[in-house]
Design a protein around this motif. Structure first.
Motif, mmCIF file in Angstrom:
data_model
loop_
_atom_site.group_PDB
_atom_site.id
_atom_site.type_symbol
_atom_site.label_atom_id
_atom_site.label_comp_id
_atom_site.label_asym_id
_atom_site.label_seq_id
_atom_site.Cartn_x
_atom_site.Cartn_y
_atom_site.Cartn_z
ATOM 1 N N SER A 73 -6.443 3.812 -11.949
ATOM 2 C CA SER A 73 -6.209 2.504 -12.563
ATOM 3 C C SER A 73 -6.615 1.346 -11.672
ATOM 4 O O SER A 73 -6.666 0.201 -12.118
ATOM 5 C CB SER A 73 -4.727 2.357 -12.922
ATOM 6 O OG SER A 73 -3.947 2.335 -11.753
ATOM 7 N N GLY A 74 -6.864 1.641 -10.409
ATOM 8 C CA GLY A 74 -7.217 0.584 -9.469
ATOM 9 C C GLY A 74 -6.023 -0.139 -8.888
ATOM 10 O O GLY A 74 -6.189 -1.137 -8.183
ATOM 11 N N THR A 75 -4.830 0.356 -9.161
ATOM 12 C CA THR A 75 -3.631 -0.331 -8.683
ATOM 13 C C THR A 75 -3.092 0.236 -7.375
ATOM 14 O O THR A 75 -2.419 -0.482 -6.625
ATOM 15 C CB THR A 75 -2.522 -0.271 -9.740
ATOM 16 O OG1 THR A 75 -2.266 1.097 -10.085
ATOM 17 C CG2 THR A 75 -2.930 -1.035 -10.985
ATOM 18 N N ALA A 76 -3.318 1.488 -7.106
ATOM 19 C CA ALA A 76 -2.881 2.095 -5.849
ATOM 20 C C ALA A 76 -4.090 2.234 -4.937
ATOM 21 O O ALA A 76 -5.051 2.947 -5.260
ATOM 22 C CB ALA A 76 -2.256 3.462 -6.091
ATOM 23 N N ILE A 77 -4.041 1.515 -3.821
ATOM 24 C CA ILE A 77 -5.176 1.503 -2.892
ATOM 25 C C ILE A 77 -4.671 1.767 -1.487
ATOM 26 O O ILE A 77 -3.648 1.212 -1.072
ATOM 27 C CB ILE A 77 -5.911 0.151 -2.935
ATOM 28 C CG1 ILE A 77 -6.520 -0.068 -4.324
ATOM 29 C CG2 ILE A 77 -6.999 0.102 -1.876
ATOM 30 C CD1 ILE A 77 -7.197 -1.424 -4.487
#
Length: 126
Positions: free
Chosen positions: A54-58
């Motif tokens: 989702s691109g939220t956990a980096i």
């Protein structure tokens, strides 16, 4: 056939910027975590940044935190690594990789990946 192709590696001066791309073919990236790794001859490959679907956990390694930014464009089936304020110690071959089941931390810290690209050379030198 699942394939990852990195591009954008170059010779850049210290303090400069570079953007690496990782293009996927044969599959869609949206169901995969994506990671960027680098390796210097004689040293182990290290995970520097990983992003979830989702691109939220980096995740960022301490060595690049605040200077590098990972992103993904699922519509283009491509991931990116924006490298700013580069240093000579950033010189390495950079690889992208994917995995469908792991976490960003496991992917980057323990190199839990299912497929690698071929790598692109980044050289930071004046």
């Amino acid at each position: 056939q699942l394939q990852l192709v990195e591009s954008g590696g170059d010779l850049v001066q210290p303090g400069g910027s570079l953007r690496l791309s990782c293009a996927a073919s044969g599959f869609t990236l949206d169901g995969y975590l994506i990671g960027w790794f680098r390796q210097v001859p004689g040293k182990e490959r290290e995970g520097i940044s990983c992003i979830d679907t989702s691109g939220t956990a980096i995740y960022y390694a301490d060595s690049v935190k605040g200077r590098f930014t990972i992103s993904r464009d699922n519509a283009k089936n491509t991931a990116y690594l924006q490298m700013n304020s580069v240093k000579p110690e950033d010189t390495a071959v950079y690889y992208c990789a994917v995995d469908a089941w792991t976490s960003t931390q496991s992917m980057c810290k323990f190199l839990v990946v299912s497929s690698w690209g071929q790598g692109t050379q980044v050289t930071v030198s004046s």
